[in-house]
Design a protein around this motif. Structure first.
Motif, PDB file in Angstrom:
ATOM      1  N   GLY A 107      19.465 -73.933  -0.335  1.00 37.06           N
ATOM      2  CA  GLY A 107      18.900 -74.771  -1.263  1.00 37.06           C
ATOM      3  C   GLY A 107      19.961 -76.316  -1.192  1.00 37.06           C
ATOM      4  N   MET A 108      20.777 -76.133  -0.620  1.00 38.82           N
ATOM      5  CA  MET A 108      21.598 -77.441  -0.612  1.00 38.82           C
ATOM      6  C   MET A 108      21.219 -78.116   0.821  1.00 38.82           C
ATOM      7  SD  MET A 108      24.014 -79.360  -1.194  1.00 38.82           S
ATOM      8  CE  MET A 108      25.037 -78.427  -2.394  1.00 38.82           C
ATOM      9  N   ILE A 109      20.591 -77.300   1.812  1.00 42.34           N
ATOM     10  CA  ILE A 109      20.016 -77.860   2.949  1.00 42.34           C
ATOM     11  C   ILE A 109      18.894 -78.384   2.544  1.00 42.34           C
ATOM     12  CG2 ILE A 109      19.048 -77.173   5.260  1.00 42.34           C
ATOM     13  CD1 ILE A 109      21.410 -75.119   5.567  1.00 42.34           C
ATOM     14  N   PHE A 138      18.395 -81.068  -6.866  1.00 45.70           N
ATOM     15  CA  PHE A 138      19.141 -79.874  -6.374  1.00 45.70           C
ATOM     16  C   PHE A 138      18.555 -78.845  -7.108  1.00 45.70           C
ATOM     17  CE2 PHE A 138      22.395 -76.519  -6.454  1.00 45.70           C
ATOM     18  CZ  PHE A 138      22.618 -76.516  -5.008  1.00 45.70           C
ATOM     19  N   VAL A 139      18.262 -78.690  -8.478  1.00 43.22           N
ATOM     20  CA  VAL A 139      17.866 -77.687  -8.990  1.00 43.22           C
ATOM     21  C   VAL A 139      16.298 -77.235  -8.339  1.00 43.22           C
ATOM     22  CG1 VAL A 139      17.145 -76.620 -11.303  1.00 43.22           C
ATOM     23  CG2 VAL A 139      18.819 -78.158 -11.066  1.00 43.22           C
ATOM     24  N   SER A 140      15.476 -78.444  -8.399  1.00 46.88           N
ATOM     25  CA  SER A 140      14.172 -77.904  -7.794  1.00 46.88           C
ATOM     26  C   SER A 140      14.368 -77.487  -6.111  1.00 46.88           C
ATOM     27  CB  SER A 140      13.323 -78.935  -7.760  1.00 46.88           C
ATOM     28  OG  SER A 140      13.951 -80.258  -7.092  1.00 46.88           O
ATOM     29  N   ALA A 141      15.314 -77.953  -5.614  1.00 41.82           N
ATOM     30  CA  ALA A 141      15.490 -77.306  -4.064  1.00 41.82           C
ATOM     31  C   ALA A 141      16.093 -75.968  -4.100  1.00 41.82           C
ATOM     32  CB  ALA A 141      16.477 -78.205  -3.453  1.00 41.82           C
ATOM     33  N   PHE A 142      16.908 -75.613  -5.250  1.00 40.96           N
ATOM     34  CA  PHE A 142      17.317 -74.294  -5.362  1.00 40.96           C
ATOM     35  C   PHE A 142      16.440 -73.079  -5.724  1.00 40.96           C
ATOM     36  CE2 PHE A 142      19.218 -70.977  -8.074  1.00 40.96           C
ATOM     37  CZ  PHE A 142      20.107 -70.295  -7.224  1.00 40.96           C
TER      38      PHE A 142
END
Length: 422
Positions: A107-109, A138-142
């Motif tokens: 998710g961070m990447i 970041f939440v949506s990426a996670f």
């Protein structure tokens, strides 16, 4: 006894001195501090029952702890077995931590890719093609990382074809996610289906007994299976755990000696449908050959019994263990029968599985019983052999006499012939 006699002597000497110096007061003698401390300890040591430290507990767990293990890297080289051997709370914690860390890492990447491409600055811009649509933080990426690794695919966040680095990351996360799923799910499945759980329904009698069977002194214990599904190719073994000192003076702690429970006759192969009594004949090869009833409580030994077999339902090998110390070996007892014949079937009463009853058993060791039996047979053997020897001697004497008589007769005949010739 020595301390009491010394105390009495000191009391008499002090009383005589007090009578001479001051006959009014007599002081009781005080024993030295070491004597006061040693006296109850010696009494307690003699009176208290010696406690034998178990090598294997009754539930089958080995009472051995490994300390000062320096090569701890060996546990990591076999990480799968290490995870399976961990307790459930640690296993579940590692299970959750592995998935959470991988989701957060990818998710961070995904967030860094979106941030470096400038997708965060063009949120809501219809003319801009982001790497992942509808990724705004970041939440949506996670959440997109979770959807990618678990192959959920809700359809709201999707990767576009204008992001080659995102495509490469998608492939890497998919492959790595499959590996993590296979590893962790396989570990949990093996831990759930461990065959040692099947051993929970294999029971051993609380005590072992020593009594006569077919005219021979035998050590016996009972085993049983509580399930209807049987153990295939079941076999039983027994070990004697006892410290030993060799002739050269070497001390061997917890020396293991095999106890024969039918290895040469095939009786160690069990058809474990109903409870069975396992018997060990105490003969010259047995480690109990010279142990009598009076000597048994003084021995510091432990009998470890091991039952092995394949689980009929899964085909996996399981092992059940138990142990008996000297206080759990009953001399002169037998097991109560548990099998009864009902209308068309046999019924096992497990309420009487551990029960024993007393029987008439000599208190001598097997060696002493063998010597007494040999002495009882000696007079009869000696009388028969002596009579045969006497009869043979009489026959030889008669033959010698007959030979002498024959020689004398032959001599007389020869003399008469010579006289006649003259």
């Amino acid at each position: 006894v020595c301390l009491s006699s010394m105390a009495a002597n000191v009391l008499e000497e002090d009383s005589m001195e007090q009578d001479i110096e001051s006959p009014v007061t007599i002081h009781q003698p005080k024993l030295p501090k070491q004597a006061r401390e040693d006296l109850p300890k010696n009494i307690s040591k003699e009176c208290a029952k010696r406690k034998i430290q178990r090598y294997v507990r009754k539930d089958g767990k080995c009472n051995v702890h490994h300390g000062n293990v320096r090569e701890t890297y060996r546990y990591l080289t076999d990480i799968f077995t290490t995870l399976v051997d961990l307790k459930w709370r640690f296993n579940l914690l590692i299970f959750v931590m592995v998935y959470t860390v991988t989701w957060l890492f990818f998710g961070m990447i995904w967030w860094l890719i979106a941030y470096m491409r400038g997708d965060m600055d063009h949120i809501g811009d219809s003319t801009w093609t982001p790497c992942v649509s509808n990724l705004n933080g970041f939440v949506s990426a996670f959440l997109f990382s979770i959807e990618t690794e678990t192959t959920i695919g809700y359809g709201y966040r999707v990767i576009t074809d204008k992001c080659p680095e995102g495509i490469i990351l998608l492939l890497v996360q998919s492959v790595l996610g499959s590996i993590v799923n296979a590893f962790m799910v396989g570990c949990m499945f093996v831990k759930i289906s461990q065959p040692k759980k099947r051993a929970e329904t294999l029971v051993f009698s609380t005590n072992a007994v020593i009594s006569m069977r077919d005219g021979k002194l035998c050590l016996m214990f009972r085993v049983g299976d509580l399930r209807n599904s049987h153990i295939v190719e079941a076999s039983i073994r027994a070990k004697l755990i006892k410290s030993k000192q060799t002739k050269e003076g070497e001390f061997i702690p917890l020396n293991q000696t095999d106890i024969n429970v039918g290895y040469y006759t095939g009786d160690d192969r069990l058809f474990l449908v109903s409870p069975l009594i396992i018997s060990h004949e105490i003969n010259q090869q047995s480690p109990f050959w010279e142990i009598s009833k009076a000597q048994l409580p003084k021995e510091e030994l432990e009998i470890v019994v091991i039952l092995e077999g394949m689980v009929e339902a899964t085909g996996m090998t399981c092992q059940a263990r138990s142990s008996y110390i000297t206080s759990e070996i009953l001399w002169g007892y037998r097991f109560t029968p548990v099998l009864t014949l009902e209308d068309g079937f046999y019924e096992v009463d497990y309420n009487s599985f551990h029960e024993t009853y007393e029987t008439n058993t000599p208190a001598y060791s097997a060696k002493e019983l063998a010597e007494m039996a040999s002495r009882a047979e000696l007079p009869l053997t000696w009388s028969v052999s002596s009579k045969l020897d006497q009869h043979a001697e009489l026959e030889t004497e008669e033959e010698e006499k007959n030979q002498e008589d024959q020689n004398e007769r032959n001599g007389d005949v020869a003399n008469l012939e010579n006289e006649s010739k003259v």
